[in-house]
Design a protein around this motif. Structure first.
Motif, PDB file in Angstrom:
ATOM      1  N   GLU A 149       0.813  -1.212   0.000  1.00  0.00           N
ATOM      2  CA  GLU A 149       0.000   0.000   0.000  1.00  0.00           C
ATOM      3  C   GLU A 149       0.847   1.263   0.000  1.00  0.00           C
ATOM      4  OE1 GLU A 149      -2.948  -0.027   3.024  1.00  0.00           O
ATOM      5  OE2 GLU A 149      -3.721  -2.007   2.467  1.00  0.00           O
ATOM      6  N   GLY A 150       2.153   1.121   0.224  1.00  0.00           N
ATOM      7  CA  GLY A 150       3.023   2.281   0.223  1.00  0.00           C
ATOM      8  C   GLY A 150       4.454   1.886  -0.086  1.00  0.00           C
ATOM      9  N   PHE A 151       5.221   2.837  -0.614  1.00  0.00           N
ATOM     10  CA  PHE A 151       6.589   2.571  -1.042  1.00  0.00           C
ATOM     11  C   PHE A 151       7.517   3.631  -0.461  1.00  0.00           C
ATOM     12  CE2 PHE A 151       3.700   0.697  -4.026  1.00  0.00           C
ATOM     13  CZ  PHE A 151       4.265  -0.535  -4.323  1.00  0.00           C
ATOM     14  N   LEU A 152       8.623   3.157   0.122  1.00  0.00           N
ATOM     15  CA  LEU A 152       9.628   4.027   0.715  1.00  0.00           C
ATOM     16  C   LEU A 152      10.869   3.986  -0.170  1.00  0.00           C
ATOM     17  CD1 LEU A 152       9.295   2.757   4.414  1.00  0.00           C
ATOM     18  CD2 LEU A 152       8.018   4.613   3.304  1.00  0.00           C
ATOM     19  N   PHE A 153      11.208   5.116  -0.763  1.00  0.00           N
ATOM     20  CA  PHE A 153      12.352   5.208  -1.659  1.00  0.00           C
ATOM     21  C   PHE A 153      13.523   5.867  -0.945  1.00  0.00           C
ATOM     22  CE2 PHE A 153       8.896   4.767  -4.597  1.00  0.00           C
ATOM     23  CZ  PHE A 153       9.411   4.302  -5.798  1.00  0.00           C
ATOM     24  N   ASP A 154      14.672   5.200  -0.917  1.00  0.00           N
ATOM     25  CA  ASP A 154      15.884   5.897  -0.530  1.00  0.00           C
ATOM     26  C   ASP A 154      16.172   6.954  -1.599  1.00  0.00           C
ATOM     27  OD1 ASP A 154      18.265   6.476   0.872  1.00  0.00           O
ATOM     28  OD2 ASP A 154      19.401   5.150  -0.452  1.00  0.00           O
ATOM     29  N   ALA A 155      16.947   7.967  -1.223  1.00  0.00           N
ATOM     30  CA  ALA A 155      17.242   9.043  -2.170  1.00  0.00           C
ATOM     31  C   ALA A 155      18.470   8.714  -3.011  1.00  0.00           C
ATOM     32  CB  ALA A 155      17.409  10.368  -1.425  1.00  0.00           C
ATOM     33  N   TYR A 156      19.677   8.923  -2.434  1.00  0.00           N
ATOM     34  CA  TYR A 156      20.907   8.690  -3.192  1.00  0.00           C
ATOM     35  C   TYR A 156      21.089   7.206  -3.489  1.00  0.00           C
ATOM     36  CZ  TYR A 156      23.047  13.253  -3.582  1.00  0.00           C
ATOM     37  OH  TYR A 156      23.329  14.535  -3.972  1.00  0.00           O
ATOM     38  N   GLY A 157      21.323   6.927  -4.760  1.00  0.00           N
ATOM     39  CA  GLY A 157      21.527   5.554  -5.193  1.00  0.00           C
ATOM     40  C   GLY A 157      20.267   4.896  -5.690  1.00  0.00           C
ATOM     41  N   VAL A 158      19.111   5.481  -5.390  1.00  0.00           N
ATOM     42  CA  VAL A 158      17.833   4.906  -5.810  1.00  0.00           C
ATOM     43  C   VAL A 158      17.095   5.863  -6.745  1.00  0.00           C
ATOM     44  CG1 VAL A 158      15.575   4.051  -5.048  1.00  0.00           C
ATOM     45  CG2 VAL A 158      17.635   3.484  -3.754  1.00  0.00           C
TER      46      VAL A 158
END
Length: 281
Positions: free
Chosen positions: A17-26
Motif C-alpha cells: 500500500e506504500g513505497f519508501l524510496f531511498d534518495a541517493y543511489g535509488v
C-alpha cells in the motif's frame, strides 16, 4: 528464503500500500535524478499509490530537500519527504533536551533543524560548554580540528561526572558520488569518535543515539505517516536500507543503481525480499 529477482516493480506493486524510496543511489545520484526511477515514482503516484522518500540525508531541512527534488523534476510534496534530520524535534522532546547547548557537526541547515528542535546550536571550536553533540554531515566545518575538539570536550565532561548526549542523524558510512567514486559520511565520523571515547573512558564512554536507517526511529515515522506497515523499502545499501527494513518488520527491495554491487552469483547479508538490477518502466 532466497531473494526473488524482479524484472520491474510492476510484478509486486499490488502487494503493498506504500513505497519508501531511498534518495541517493535509488532516485538520484551525483548527476541528478535517475530518469527511470523518477518515472517509476511518478507512475506509482498516478495510480494512487502512496510514496515517500526516506533518507538519512540531514544536510538540508525537509523544506529545502523537497524544493531541491522538485527543481530536479521530481513531483514530490513536503509530506512525502522523511529525512533523519526531521526527527530531531521529537527526539529532543522525548529526551528533555530542549534548551540545551548543542554542538553541531553539519551544515547551516542542520543548525536550523536543531533550533526548530529546541536546542541552542554552536560549533565545536567556539569553546562553549555544550551538553549535546549532533553529527549530521561531514561538510561545512574543519574536519580534523572539530573531531579533536569534540573528543576532548566529551572526555573532560564525562570525567567530571557531567552527562553528554551524542546524536547521529545520518548513520551511513559511505555514499556513491558521481561516476565510480565514493565518499565518507557522518556515520564513519561517529564510529571514529566512539572508538576514541572508548579508549579513554572505557565503560563510561557514551555512544551515539542513531535516528536514521537502519535504526527504528525513521521507520517509525514512515509508519506514522502511512498509518500501517504494508510498506516496501526500496534501497541500494544492505546495511542501512535493507537491514533497517527487515529489523522493523517490512519487506525490502535492493536495486542495483547505487552502492551495492549486484553481480551474478553474489550472496547478500542481510538478504532482501526482492532484487531489481535496473529500473524499467
Amino acid at each position: 528464503m532466497a531473494s526473488h529477482e524482479l524484472s520491474s516493480l510492476d510484478e509486486i506493486e499490488n502487494s503493498y500500500e506504500g513505497f519508501l524510496f531511498d534518495a541517493y543511489g535509488v532516485l538520484l545520484d551525483g548527476s541528478g535524478l535517475i530518469p527511470a526511477a523518477a518515472q517509476v515514482w511518478h507512475d506509482l503516484r498516478k495510480r494512487g499509490k502512496s510514496c515517500w522518500i526516506l533518507t538519512n540525508g540531514s544536510s538540508r531541512t525537509p523544506e529545502q530537500a523537497t524544493e531541491a527534488y522538485r527543481a530536479m523534476g521530481l513531483d514530490v510534496t513536503l509530506d512525502e519527504v522523511i529525512t533523519s534530520g526531521s526527527l530531531l524535534p521529537r527526539y529532543f522532546e522525548e529526551q528533555g533536551l530542549r534548551g540545551q547547548l548543542t554542538c553541531v557537526l553539519g551544515t547551516s541547515a542542520t543548525h536550523e533543524l536543531v533550533r526548530k528542535a529546541g536546542g541552542i546550536p554552536c560549533g565545536a571550536l567556539e569553546h562553549h560548554d555544550y551538553a549535546v553533540v549532533i553529527i549530521a554531515n561531514q561538510t561545512e566545518y574543519p574536519l580534523l580540528e572539530t573531531l579533536d575538539a569534540v573528543l576532548t570536550h566529551v572526555c573532560l565532561r564525562v570525567e567530571a561526572g557531567r552527562p553528554c548526549y551524542l546524536i547521529l542523524t545520518n548513520p551511513d558510512l559511505i555514499y556513491p558520488k558521481s561516476g565510480q567514486s565514493y565518499g565518507f559520511t557522518a556515520g564513519s565520523l561517529a564510529l571514529l569518535l566512539e572508538a576514541g571515547l572508548k579508549l579513554r573512558l572505557g565503560q563510561d564512554a557514551p555512544i551515539f543515539a542513531k535516528l536514521g536507517k537502519p535504526f527504528a526511529p525513521i521507520f517509525a515515522e514512515a509508519e506514522r505517516r502511512a498509518g500501517h506497515k504494508k510498506l516496501l523499502m526500496i534501497g541500494d545499501q544492505l546495511e542501512t536500507d535493507i537491514l533497517g527494513a527487515k529489523n522493523y518488520g517490512i519487506d525490502a527491495l535492493l536495486v542495483g543503481t547505487g552502492l551495492t554491487r549486484l553481480g551474478h552469483g553474489l550472496e547478500f547479508n542481510p538478504e532482501p525480499r526482492y532484487i531489481l538490477r535496473h529500473w524499467r518502466v
